[in-house]
Design a protein around this motif. Structure first.
Motif, short mmCIF file in Angstrom:
data_model
loop_
_atom_site.label_atom_id
_atom_site.label_comp_id
_atom_site.label_asym_id
_atom_site.label_seq_id
_atom_site.Cartn_x
_atom_site.Cartn_y
_atom_site.Cartn_z
N PHE A 101 -5.35 21.07 43.87
CA PHE A 101 -4.37 21.44 43.23
C PHE A 101 -4.46 22.80 42.97
O PHE A 101 -5.50 23.68 43.41
N THR A 102 -3.55 23.47 42.61
CA THR A 102 -3.21 24.93 42.01
C THR A 102 -4.16 24.98 40.86
O THR A 102 -4.61 23.95 40.10
N VAL A 103 -4.36 26.28 40.40
CA VAL A 103 -5.04 26.64 39.30
C VAL A 103 -4.42 26.23 38.22
O VAL A 103 -4.92 25.39 37.07
N LEU A 104 -2.99 26.35 38.11
CA LEU A 104 -2.05 25.96 37.03
C LEU A 104 -2.24 24.40 37.12
O LEU A 104 -2.42 24.01 35.71
N LYS A 105 -2.29 23.57 37.66
CA LYS A 105 -2.51 22.29 37.66
C LYS A 105 -3.68 21.72 37.37
O LYS A 105 -3.82 20.73 36.51
N ILE A 135 -6.48 35.88 33.85
CA ILE A 135 -6.35 35.27 35.29
C ILE A 135 -5.15 34.63 35.42
O ILE A 135 -4.94 33.70 36.52
N LYS A 136 -3.94 34.88 34.79
CA LYS A 136 -2.41 34.46 35.15
C LYS A 136 -2.19 34.70 36.32
O LYS A 136 -1.42 33.87 36.99
N ASP A 137 -2.54 35.75 37.22
CA ASP A 137 -2.21 35.97 38.32
C ASP A 137 -2.56 34.82 39.45
O ASP A 137 -2.16 34.82 40.51
#
Length: 226
Positions: A101-105, A135-137
């Motif tokens: 999964f991505t960081v966001l997920k 760490i939004k990037d």
């Protein structure tokens, strides 16, 4: 108004393999809203065992635990799961991110499980937490592409997603190098001071204990100072 977030009342815990050993002995303390508390003591003193009881992951104990004035004793697993998801954000020594999964997920997952908001709203809240931790990037990066320090910051963002009453951490800096430990120390200080987040962190790290508001010291299953 009652500002107590967590209360431990006369907690006793035994291990029975192969003989019966008392590992926690009459543990009593309270944690108030906005406190940053560390639990310290030598390996084997019972601090991680205590944390697993406080976080509802271990229900085989004597005594009572109250989170946000709600007793955990005699509750069914489905009720404990609700309390865990709503009230507690947990940070382990190892991040336990899902690599596919991505960081966001990864950050969204506890919010999706709780389902108090729409998926779009949870995504927005996750982005806000990542932004809060600088760490939004990393939001669209796959979890397996992160450094160890980045993974632990993502794990902290995940722990914050449901705006828990208390964040609990089990040696959250134990697997990090000096630079990343200092980054996590700074995050905990900011969470406590700027965001009024209540924190309970089990640690061997004397620096982490020093930056907390209060330390609970354990020895041989007992609290010897708080």
């Amino acid at each position: 108004m009652n500002n107590i977030i967590l209360e431990a009342r006369h907690i006793n815990k035994y291990f029975h393999d192969p003989v019966t050993v008392k590992v926690l002995d009459d543990i009593n303390f309270i944690i108030s809203k906005e406190e940053f508390v560390s639990v310290v003591g030598k390996s084997g003193c019972g601090k991680s065992t205590l944390l697993y009881i406080l976080s509802t992951m271990d229900t085989d104990f004597e005594g009572d635990v109250l989170i946000d004035n709600e007793s955990l004793v005699h509750k069914k697993e489905i009720e404990l799961a609700r309390i865990r998801n709503e009230k507690i954000g947990f940070i382990f020594q190892f991040h336990y991110l899902i690599n596919e999964f991505t960081v966001l997920k990864n950050v969204m997952l506890p919010g999706l499980k709780l389902a108090h908001f729409t998926e779009k709203e949870i995504e927005q809240r996750a982005i806000e937490k990542l932004e809060m931790l600088d760490i939004k990037d990393l939001a669209l990066k796959m979890a397996n592409k992160l450094s160890g320090g980045e993974k632990q910051r993502v794990a902290i963002a995940r722990a914050l997603i449901n705006n828990p009453a208390i964040i609990m951490g089990d040696e959250p800096t134990g697997n990090l190098d000096k630079k990343n430990r200092e980054i996590v120390f700074d995050i905990f200080k900011r969470l406590a001071n700027d965001y009024q987040q209540t924190l309970l962190i089990v640690t061997h790290d004397s620096t982490l204990a020093e930056i907390s508001n209060r330390s609970i010291e354990m020895e041989d299953g007992k609290i010897i100072r708080q």
